[in-house]
Motif scaffolding. Structure first.
Motif, PDB file in Angstrom:
ATOM      1  N   VAL A  88      -3.888  -4.657   3.610  1.00 11.75           N
ATOM      2  CA  VAL A  88      -4.739  -3.468   3.717  1.00 11.75           C
ATOM      3  C   VAL A  88      -5.702  -3.594   4.891  1.00 11.75           C
ATOM      4  O   VAL A  88      -5.893  -2.645   5.664  1.00 11.75           O
ATOM      5  CB  VAL A  88      -5.507  -3.239   2.400  1.00 11.75           C
ATOM      6  CG1 VAL A  88      -6.520  -2.111   2.557  1.00 11.75           C
ATOM      7  CG2 VAL A  88      -4.535  -2.915   1.268  1.00 11.75           C
ATOM      8  N   LEU A 121     -10.022  -1.124  -0.378  1.00 10.36           N
ATOM      9  CA  LEU A 121      -9.860  -2.220  -1.333  1.00 10.36           C
ATOM     10  C   LEU A 121     -10.840  -2.103  -2.492  1.00 10.36           C
ATOM     11  O   LEU A 121     -10.492  -2.377  -3.650  1.00 10.36           O
ATOM     12  CB  LEU A 121     -10.049  -3.562  -0.617  1.00 10.36           C
ATOM     13  CG  LEU A 121      -8.903  -4.010   0.290  1.00 10.36           C
ATOM     14  CD1 LEU A 121      -9.304  -5.246   1.085  1.00 10.36           C
ATOM     15  CD2 LEU A 121      -7.648  -4.296  -0.522  1.00 10.36           C
ATOM     16  N   LYS A 122     -12.070  -1.695  -2.200  1.00  6.68           N
ATOM     17  CA  LYS A 122     -13.063  -1.546  -3.260  1.00  6.68           C
ATOM     18  C   LYS A 122     -12.654  -0.454  -4.238  1.00  6.68           C
ATOM     19  O   LYS A 122     -12.777  -0.610  -5.462  1.00  6.68           O
ATOM     20  CB  LYS A 122     -14.427  -1.214  -2.644  1.00  6.68           C
ATOM     21  CG  LYS A 122     -15.573  -1.233  -3.642  1.00  6.68           C
ATOM     22  CD  LYS A 122     -15.819  -2.635  -4.163  1.00  6.68           C
ATOM     23  CE  LYS A 122     -16.991  -2.677  -5.118  1.00  6.68           C
ATOM     24  NZ  LYS A 122     -17.206  -4.036  -5.668  1.00  6.68           N
ATOM     25  N   ASN A 157      -4.981 -10.807  -5.367  1.00  6.49           N
ATOM     26  CA  ASN A 157      -4.623 -10.206  -4.077  1.00  6.49           C
ATOM     27  C   ASN A 157      -5.130 -11.015  -2.895  1.00  6.49           C
ATOM     28  O   ASN A 157      -4.541 -10.977  -1.809  1.00  6.49           O
ATOM     29  CB  ASN A 157      -5.179  -8.790  -3.975  1.00  6.49           C
ATOM     30  CG  ASN A 157      -4.665  -7.861  -5.053  1.00  6.49           C
ATOM     31  OD1 ASN A 157      -5.330  -6.895  -5.411  1.00  6.49           O
ATOM     32  ND2 ASN A 157      -3.491  -8.140  -5.600  1.00  6.49           N
ATOM     33  N   GLY A 206     -10.579  -0.347   5.676  1.00 10.61           N
ATOM     34  CA  GLY A 206      -9.867  -1.182   4.714  1.00 10.61           C
ATOM     35  C   GLY A 206     -10.736  -1.702   3.594  1.00 10.61           C
ATOM     36  O   GLY A 206     -10.306  -1.787   2.436  1.00 10.61           O
ATOM     37  N   LYS A 207     -11.990  -2.034   3.914  1.00 18.98           N
ATOM     38  CA  LYS A 207     -12.884  -2.579   2.892  1.00 18.98           C
ATOM     39  C   LYS A 207     -13.163  -1.553   1.803  1.00 18.98           C
ATOM     40  O   LYS A 207     -13.166  -1.873   0.613  1.00 18.98           O
ATOM     41  CB  LYS A 207     -14.190  -3.034   3.552  1.00 18.98           C
ATOM     42  CG  LYS A 207     -15.109  -3.810   2.642  1.00 18.98           C
ATOM     43  CD  LYS A 207     -16.313  -4.333   3.406  1.00 18.98           C
ATOM     44  CE  LYS A 207     -17.241  -5.128   2.494  1.00 18.98           C
ATOM     45  NZ  LYS A 207     -18.428  -5.635   3.228  1.00 18.98           N
ATOM     46  N   HIS A 255      -7.957  -8.024  -7.832  1.00 18.20           N
ATOM     47  CA  HIS A 255      -8.386  -8.327  -6.464  1.00 18.20           C
ATOM     48  C   HIS A 255      -8.486  -9.823  -6.202  1.00 18.20           C
ATOM     49  O   HIS A 255      -8.363 -10.257  -5.049  1.00 18.20           O
ATOM     50  CB  HIS A 255      -9.725  -7.645  -6.160  1.00 18.20           C
ATOM     51  CG  HIS A 255     -10.895  -8.218  -6.896  1.00 18.20           C
ATOM     52  ND1 HIS A 255     -11.112  -7.999  -8.238  1.00 18.20           N
ATOM     53  CD2 HIS A 255     -11.916  -9.003  -6.482  1.00 18.20           C
ATOM     54  CE1 HIS A 255     -12.219  -8.619  -8.611  1.00 18.20           C
ATOM     55  NE2 HIS A 255     -12.726  -9.237  -7.575  1.00 18.20           N
ATOM     56  N   GLN A 264      -9.903  -1.694  -6.459  1.00 15.92           N
ATOM     57  CA  GLN A 264     -10.398  -2.508  -7.574  1.00 15.92           C
ATOM     58  C   GLN A 264     -10.705  -1.627  -8.777  1.00 15.92           C
ATOM     59  O   GLN A 264     -10.357  -1.960  -9.919  1.00 15.92           O
ATOM     60  CB  GLN A 264     -11.668  -3.257  -7.161  1.00 15.92           C
ATOM     61  CG  GLN A 264     -11.454  -4.441  -6.244  1.00 15.92           C
ATOM     62  CD  GLN A 264     -12.755  -5.180  -5.985  1.00 15.92           C
ATOM     63  OE1 GLN A 264     -13.643  -5.200  -6.832  1.00 15.92           O
ATOM     64  NE2 GLN A 264     -12.879  -5.780  -4.818  1.00 15.92           N
ATOM     65  N   THR A 297      -4.578  -8.048   0.068  1.00 13.59           N
ATOM     66  CA  THR A 297      -5.857  -7.887   0.763  1.00 13.59           C
ATOM     67  C   THR A 297      -5.657  -7.936   2.274  1.00 13.59           C
ATOM     68  O   THR A 297      -6.173  -7.093   3.021  1.00 13.59           O
ATOM     69  CB  THR A 297      -6.845  -8.983   0.324  1.00 13.59           C
ATOM     70  OG1 THR A 297      -7.076  -8.876  -1.084  1.00 13.59           O
ATOM     71  CG2 THR A 297      -8.165  -8.849   1.065  1.00 13.59           C
ATOM     72  N   ILE A 341       0.837  -1.203   0.000  1.00 12.90           N
ATOM     73  CA  ILE A 341       0.000   0.000   0.000  1.00 12.90           C
ATOM     74  C   ILE A 341       0.871   1.251   0.000  1.00 12.90           C
ATOM     75  O   ILE A 341       0.527   2.264  -0.632  1.00 12.90           O
ATOM     76  CB  ILE A 341      -0.976  -0.008   1.207  1.00 12.90           C
ATOM     77  CG1 ILE A 341      -1.981   1.135   1.100  1.00 12.90           C
ATOM     78  CG2 ILE A 341      -0.226   0.040   2.519  1.00 12.90           C
ATOM     79  CD1 ILE A 341      -2.929   1.017  -0.057  1.00 12.90           C
ATOM     80  N   ASN A 385     -14.552  -9.148   7.565  1.00 17.86           N
ATOM     81  CA  ASN A 385     -13.137  -8.781   7.407  1.00 17.86           C
ATOM     82  C   ASN A 385     -12.381  -8.753   8.729  1.00 17.86           C
ATOM     83  O   ASN A 385     -11.426  -8.001   8.896  1.00 17.86           O
ATOM     84  CB  ASN A 385     -13.006  -7.413   6.717  1.00 17.86           C
ATOM     85  CG  ASN A 385     -13.580  -7.419   5.323  1.00 17.86           C
ATOM     86  OD1 ASN A 385     -13.203  -8.240   4.498  1.00 17.86           O
ATOM     87  ND2 ASN A 385     -14.518  -6.523   5.067  1.00 17.86           N
TER      88      ASN A 385
END
Length: 669
Positions: A257, A269-270, A248, A265-266, A245, A273, A254, A218, A655
């Motif tokens: 992060v 990550l989105k 990852n 974090g979610k 993703h 993507q 994943t 990251i 998560n």
């Protein structure tokens, strides 16, 4: 007459001394050459161990994704199992950019007063970007508010870029090209130290695979995106196969992060993507040098790549489905188009992503993996989908005229730029392919995706597009780079010590107006400078052998079956030659097993025979809490531990990374 020594005696004495000296020199030279040869052999098989295991992991990830894709294509929408995995396939969500920006909004995230990391204001300045580099060098972390804000600005910038960037050199500029970094911040910092940071006079091209495997992925993304925003005409980013993703999930990004940014974090990550799908696919320098991540195939066409909608390929491992507008104006999937797309997709997977295997005897089922069954299932699924399509063609004759045309449309390998699956194959080959020394183009069965292409394909491609050199990455090289195909393909890898400390150098290349590559090598770890060649090779060899022993243990059942073919009387003994043959027949690593036997088999060999049961006892996993666990269960878990971890991460909906509900586990199994 005197009794002194004559000149003749002195000559013979000196001659004998010279002969002895020459013989000693020859012996020393012979010993040294043998030592160098042995060291090089150890270095090569160590490298082969690491690389073979790496590629088998990539193949397993692709097979797992194909299997989950099959479940998605064939389970009913209300299925609980479908709901567990459906979120990783929501790649083509139709949503306006403004709605996405509201979802990724950072304004409601407050930065606490105790936060001691870097602060950002936009538009970014050079000073802020340099400050980010120094902050990450000192192990500081950027606050999630600034991360989301930076990623949103990057997303806006990338959406304005073409699929293929076209740049030029001039007398005052050299373009620096970097290969895979894989989350190794130390390598990026060393490149900046040796070559300088990106600026107007020092443009950079970063050739994909910025993330995964390393622990600072990251941070590398934040640095590269910051320089992209500050110098949009001097920093160019190509997409790699790890900017995906699905990949990852297995290789660490994943997890990284979600660990560093537990609360947001979610969302990060989105948004990533989306950003990954908007990364350009390639860069052309002075209309003569093509820079891309993986490679080409016999059907690669830059004109097709230049005009396709790259953001549709959120994951390059799965072709996007067609969408049509309904009478209400909403975006929907046509049932017929889903069937055709699924059938084409499965056929393409059989060609370039999966290779069916026979089930074999019933007794061997316990040795089969989930992926082995998925290959066979997909083959049956194609027949089922073709049948459904034939029924649909009878019902709706205006769509497809005959069964013959349906079959042809499903099984045809010809390339038609109007077919989305053909565009998908172009992207897949560009991100996943590797060069080979032989002529031709064949599916890449080692990685499980893309193809192998030969010198003839390179020659035809360069002539067709009036190019002179391809610079690609994607493969770790011991020296950090490697030329092939008559020096018309250059592989560049910038992550040093990739497999272990001392395993390889990193490299970057500089191109001036003459377009002659000037290569710079390095090793980021200070430990490598303190080790001798022998110590470095020995350290890497021990690490590789440890990994190899784990792989051998994970294939114990298959190895037992292979040994018993040579041990018809069930004595538990096989010869060294039969042992080596049996191990290779199971592992398919192409290693010098007879030479490795001394490192892998520590038990005594009596009359040239190996007790393989005793050898398996040596391979068993030792631990204070494993004595009560069935060894066959340990073997199975060890073989599929990465796949299981990936599955758990997929179904870990909150998560947390710590626990799964018992009912969720029941649905998985």
């Amino acid at each position: 007459m005197g009794c002194g020594v004559t000149k003749s005696d002195q000559f013979h004495k000196q001659s004998r001394k010279a002969v002895t000296t020459l013989r000693a020199a020859v012996l020393i030279q012979r010993w040294y050459r043998q030592y160098v040869a042995r060291t090089e052999t150890r270095r090569r098989y160590t490298w082969h161990i690491f690389q073979s295991i790496e590629y088998s992991g990539e193949q397993a990830q692709i097979k797992l994704y194909n299997f989950l894709g099959y479940l998605m294509d064939n389970f009913t929408p209300s299925s609980n199992e479908r709901n567990l995995i459906s979120h990783i396939f929501r790649e083509n969500e139709v949503c306006r950019d403004a709605e996405w920006e509201r979802y990724f909004c950072y304004k409601n995230i407050e930065v606490p007063e105790i936060y001691s990391g870097p602060h950002l204001t936009f538009p970014l300045t050079v000073e802020q970007t340099v400050g980010l580099v120094e902050a990450f060098r000192n192990k500081k972390q950027l606050h999630s508010r600034y991360v989301l804000q930076l990623l949103l600005e990057t997303w806006k910038q990338l959406r304005m870029l073409p699929n293929i960037n076209r740049i030029s050199t001039c007398q005052s500029k050299e373009i620096t090209i970097c290969g895979d970094l894989h989350g190794q911040l130390e390598d990026l910092l060393l490149i900046f130290y040796k070559n300088g940071m990106p600026c107007l006079e020092k443009p950079y091209v970063f050739n994909g695979d910025f993330v995964d495997r390393g622990k600072d992925s990251i941070e590398i993304l934040i640095i590269l995106f910051s320089f992209l925003l500050v110098y949009p005409s001097d920093v160019y980013l190509n997409r790699g196969n790890h900017e995906d993703h699905i990949v990852n999930l297995r290789y660490g990004f994943t997890k990284e992060v979600l660990t560093k940014y537990k609360m947001h974090g979610k969302r990060i990550l989105k948004l990533l993507q989306k950003i990954f799908s908007w990364l350009p696919l390639a860069t052309v320098i002075d209309q003569k040098v093509l820079v891309l991540h993986g490679g080409i195939s016999d059907v690669t066409d830059l004109s097709i790549l230049a005009r396709l909608d790259r953001h549709n390929y959120v994951s390059a491992l799965r072709p996007p489905k067609k969408r049509h507008k309904s009478s209400a104006g909403m975006s929907i999937d046509s049932e017929m188009d889903e069937d055709i797309s699924a059938a084409n997709k499965l056929c393409q997977r059989r060609i370039s992503l999966a290779y069916p295997k026979a089930f074999g005897e019933r007794e061997s089922f316990q040795n089969r993996s989930l992926q082995d069954f998925s290959d066979r299932i997909k083959g049956n699924a194609v027949d089922e989908l073709e049948s459904r399509m034939r029924k649909q063609s009878i019902y709706n004759s205006g769509t497809i005229s005959s069964e013959k045309n349906i079959t042809a449309s499903v099984s045809s390998d010809s390339i038609n730029s109007d077919n989305p699956n053909d565009e998908w194959k172009q992207v897949l080959d560009l991100l996943w392919s590797d060069p080979m020394p032989q002529d031709g183009c064949t599916p890449n069965e080692v990685r499980g995706g893309g193809c192998y292409w030969g010198p003839d394909i390179t020659e035809d491609f360069l002539n067709k597009h009036n190019l002179q050199l391809i610079i690609r990455s994607h493969e770790c090289k011991q020296d950090g780079y490697e030329f092939c195909h008559n020096r018309k393909v250059l592989t560049l890898f910038s992550a040093s010590n990739y497999y272990d400390v001392g395993s390889n150098r990193g490299a970057y290349v500089k191109l001036g107006p003459d377009l002659v590559p000037y290569l710079i090598q390095y090793q980021a770890s200070s430990m490598t400078r303190e080790l001798t060649v022998r110590q470095s090779v020995g350290r890497t060899e021990r690490s590789a052998l440890k990994v190899l022993r784990e792989q051998l243990f994970a294939h114990k059942s298959d190895l037992v079956c292979a040994f018993k073919k040579f041990d018809s009387e069930n004595t538990g003994l096989v010869s060294v030659t039969d042992w080596a043959t049996a191990v290779e027949s199971v592992m398919f690593l192409g290693l010098p097993w007879r030479m490795l036997r001394c490192q892998l088999v520590t038990s005594k060999i009596i009359d040239g025979m190996i007790d393989y049961n005793e050898w398996f006892s040596e391979l068993n996993i030792k631990g204070s809490n494993t004595d009560h666990i069935d060894q066959s269960l340990l073997e199975t878990l060890y073989r599929h531990r990465s796949t299981l971890e990936t599955i758990f991460r997929i179904v870990d909906t909150d998560n947390s990374g710590k626990r799964l509900h018992v009912y969720t586990l029941a649905e998985i199994f």
